[in-house]
Design an enzyme around this catalytic site. Structure first.
Site, short mmCIF file in Angstrom:
data_model
loop_
_atom_site.label_atom_id
_atom_site.label_comp_id
_atom_site.label_asym_id
_atom_site.label_seq_id
_atom_site.Cartn_x
_atom_site.Cartn_y
_atom_site.Cartn_z
N ASP A 130 10.52 -47.61 -9.66
CA ASP A 130 11.82 -47.83 -9.01
C ASP A 130 12.00 -46.81 -7.89
O ASP A 130 11.02 -46.30 -7.33
CB ASP A 130 12.93 -47.79 -10.07
CG ASP A 130 14.15 -48.61 -9.66
OD1 ASP A 130 14.99 -48.08 -8.92
OD2 ASP A 130 14.27 -49.79 -10.08
N ASP A 131 13.22 -46.48 -7.56
CA ASP A 131 13.54 -45.63 -6.41
C ASP A 131 12.87 -44.25 -6.54
O ASP A 131 12.53 -43.81 -7.64
CB ASP A 131 15.07 -45.47 -6.33
CG ASP A 131 15.56 -45.13 -4.93
OD1 ASP A 131 14.73 -44.83 -4.06
OD2 ASP A 131 16.78 -45.17 -4.73
N TRP A 136 23.70 -56.84 -5.55
CA TRP A 136 24.64 -57.06 -6.65
C TRP A 136 26.04 -57.35 -6.16
O TRP A 136 26.90 -57.75 -6.91
CB TRP A 136 24.64 -55.84 -7.57
CG TRP A 136 25.11 -54.62 -6.86
CD1 TRP A 136 26.39 -54.18 -6.78
CD2 TRP A 136 24.33 -53.72 -6.07
NE1 TRP A 136 26.46 -53.07 -6.00
CE2 TRP A 136 25.22 -52.76 -5.55
CE3 TRP A 136 22.97 -53.64 -5.77
CZ2 TRP A 136 24.78 -51.72 -4.74
CZ3 TRP A 136 22.55 -52.60 -4.95
CH2 TRP A 136 23.43 -51.66 -4.46
N ARG A 164 19.78 -60.19 -8.96
CA ARG A 164 20.74 -59.52 -9.83
C ARG A 164 22.08 -60.22 -9.74
O ARG A 164 22.52 -60.63 -8.67
CB ARG A 164 20.86 -58.06 -9.41
CG ARG A 164 19.70 -57.21 -9.92
CD ARG A 164 19.94 -56.83 -11.36
NE ARG A 164 21.19 -56.11 -11.43
CZ ARG A 164 21.32 -54.83 -11.07
NH1 ARG A 164 20.27 -54.13 -10.70
NH2 ARG A 164 22.49 -54.24 -11.11
N ASP A 185 24.93 -52.50 -11.90
CA ASP A 185 23.91 -51.92 -12.78
C ASP A 185 24.35 -51.92 -14.23
O ASP A 185 25.49 -51.60 -14.56
CB ASP A 185 23.65 -50.46 -12.39
CG ASP A 185 22.75 -50.35 -11.18
OD1 ASP A 185 22.37 -51.39 -10.59
OD2 ASP A 185 22.40 -49.20 -10.83
N LYS A 201 10.96 -54.99 -5.96
CA LYS A 201 12.42 -55.02 -6.13
C LYS A 201 13.04 -54.48 -4.86
O LYS A 201 12.71 -53.37 -4.43
CB LYS A 201 12.80 -54.14 -7.33
CG LYS A 201 14.29 -53.86 -7.49
CD LYS A 201 14.54 -53.02 -8.74
CE LYS A 201 15.99 -52.60 -8.88
NZ LYS A 201 16.20 -51.76 -10.09
N ASP A 261 16.46 -53.42 -3.02
CA ASP A 261 17.83 -53.02 -3.35
C ASP A 261 18.77 -53.23 -2.16
O ASP A 261 18.35 -53.70 -1.09
CB ASP A 261 17.82 -51.56 -3.83
CG ASP A 261 18.80 -51.31 -4.95
OD1 ASP A 261 19.81 -52.03 -5.03
OD2 ASP A 261 18.57 -50.37 -5.74
#
Ligand SMILES: *[C@@H]1O[C@H](CO)[C@@H](O)[C@H](O)[C@H]1NC(C)=O
Ligand SMILES: *[C@@H]1O[C@H](CO)[C@@H](O)[C@H](O)[C@H]1NC(C)=O
Ligand SMILES: *[C@@H]1O[C@H](CO)[C@@H](O)[C@H](O)[C@H]1NC(C)=O
Ligand SMILES: *[C@@H]1O[C@H](CO)[C@@H](O)[C@H](O)[C@H]1NC(C)=O
Length: 422
Positions: free
Chosen positions: A70-71, A187, A204, A208, A148, A150
């Site tokens: 991830d990040d 999101w 998504r 979160d 992924k 974001d």
């Protein structure tokens, strides 16, 4: 690509295909992601250990094939001055990302990575805006299998028309020729599914997730009506799993974790583990491992029909306030969810009998509940005879005509059943 051309491309995508067709994620992706447990505390040793553990523990054999970074993996202060490419953090990922993907592939698993459609990622690392093809090419050269993307630090144009910019990445990935699962992590916009399913493999649907029962319930409720939009290649993503995650001293109880996993499998959600796999074989983690590797639950999630489970009925007795608390002498709050399956036969189904009760499991105004499902609610004839198998106890419960009523279900727990019409 000028924007007229891309608009044209995008609208032709719109007309030609209903769901994204890059040949991957025909069933919901299964794997692990570093964020829920580790956030920015990641490095190549953690990733290498996780690749080792996901294989040696048996999780990969159970279906968990992606190990996703991830990040916080890249060099924070900028791109390569000559090539404009993202650079792996020179300290924490000194061997580079390609060496990790080669290692993953040598072990029979896949490697995923993370980016952001805006100027910078959520943790402030370089974003992909204006670099879509460069980054897609870099990821393909590194033999990445999953991206992924974001939605932090975006300019207004991306906020207003996110489909254009996620669409650029979708096209850029396609141009690389490498099949890469594309996970859209936007999101904020409402009704994401209207466009995301045409350009991504998952999107998504909520903010979160966090390690709380309240978060799990809120996400279940927000996904209740989204079943029409899931199909092979394109999935609603209610976010990653919190089963076995301990963060800031908080964790889900065993019943809550089992319920969370049951619903995610029934909802055709991507199953991305969030827990520390270096501990997965510790004796006190056995219950976590047992939940995550239940064959029947995974088989529901991976059924080729890709039908997302739906809410069939909710039984609410007594006066319940907005936060779910009982305001009368006693209350009942149960839910029944279900979906069709194609395995083991075309007349198969799965259902969840859920004692949601109140937000606090100790609240004595709620008690254990027997919960009934009528076969007609799943579209079977009302007098159908159906064999019932309990997924969590792994017991054949026999054949029931018309309906099935469970034994009392504990609060925040489920009875999860597989059904075969006789
Ligand atoms: C790019 O150049 C700037 C200015 O010379 C420098 O500060 C920066 O460290 C360089 N970035 C990289 C990744 O080499
Ligand atoms: C690119 O898009 C075309 C058309 O949808 C599709 O047939 C092809 O499989 C895609 N390739 C990749 C690598 O995603
Ligand atoms: C967790 O999620 C819930 C539901 O969205 C939210 O109300 C709560 O503030 C979140 N908690 C944390 C610590 O972020
Ligand atoms: C719940 O309350 C109702 C009315 O307030 C009462 O009739 C009923 O017996 C109660 N049930 C239990 C299990 O306490």
């Amino acid at each position: 690509m000028n924007s007229f051309l891309s608009l044209l491309l995008f609208s032709s995508l719109f007309i030609l295909t209903l769901s994204h067709n890059n040949g991957v994620a025909r069933t919901p992706p299964m794997g692990w992601n570093s964020w829920n447990q580790f956030a920015c505390n990641i490095d190549q040793d953690l990733l290498t250990d996780t690749i080792d553990q996901i294989v040696s523990s048996g999780l990969a054999d159970a279906g968990y094939k992606f190990v996703n970074i991830d990040d916080c993996w890249s060099y924070k202060n900028g791109r390569d001055n000559k090539t404009n490419e993202l650079i792996p953090d020179p300290v924490r990922f000194s061997r580079g990302i390609h060496s990790l993907s080669k290692y993953a592939h040598s072990k029979g698993v896949k490697l995923g990575i993370y980016g952001d459609v805006g100027f910078t990622t959520c943790a402030g690392y370089p974003g992909t805006l204006d670099h879509f093809q460069t980054d897609a090419d870099t990821f393909a050269r590194w033999e990445i299998d999953y991206l992924k993307l974001d939605f932090c630090d975006i300019p207004k144009k991306v906020q207003d028309e996110p489909w254009i910019y996620f669409g650029y990445m979708s096209e850029a990935l396609n141009k690389t020729g490498r099949p890469i699962v594309f996970s859209i992590c936007a999101w904020q916009p409402k009704e994401m599914y209207k466009w995301a399913r045409k350009i991504g493999n998952s999107w998504r649907t909520t903010d979160d997730i966090n390690v709380s029962w309240q978060s799990v319930l809120s996400i279940i409720d927000q996904n209740r009506e989204l079943y029409p939009y899931a199909e092979p290649g394109s999935w609603n993503d209610p976010d990653m799993l919190e089963v076995g995650v301990v963060r800031d001293g908080r964790s889900l109880s065993q019943n809550q974790a089992r319920t969370h996993f049951s619903l995610w499998t029934l909802l055709s959600a991507p199953l991305l583990l969030g827990n520390d796999l270096r501990k997965i074989r510790d004796p006190d983690q056995k219950w976590v491992f047992d939940i995550l590797t239940n064959r029947d639950a995974i088989a529901v999630n991976q059924d080729p029909n890709g039908a997302q489970g739906r809410s069939l009925y909710q039984n609410i007795q007594g006066k319940i306030d907005r936060d779910g608390n009982c305001e009368s002498k006693n209350c009942t709050r149960t839910e029944v969810w279900g979906r069709p399956l194609t395995r083991p036969t075309k007349q198969s189904y799965a259902a969840i009998l859920f004692n949601r009760a109140g937000p606090n499991v100790d609240d004595e105004k709620f008690t254990q509940e027997k919960i009934t499902i009528r076969w007609s609610s799943l579209g079977m004839p009302s007098d159908a005879k159906v064999r019932v198998k309990d997924i969590w106890s792994n017991k054949d419960l026999g054949v029931y005509q018309g309906s099935f009523t469970s034994e009392p279900v504990e609060k925040h727990n489920v009875v999860y059943i597989r059904l075969e019409q006789q």
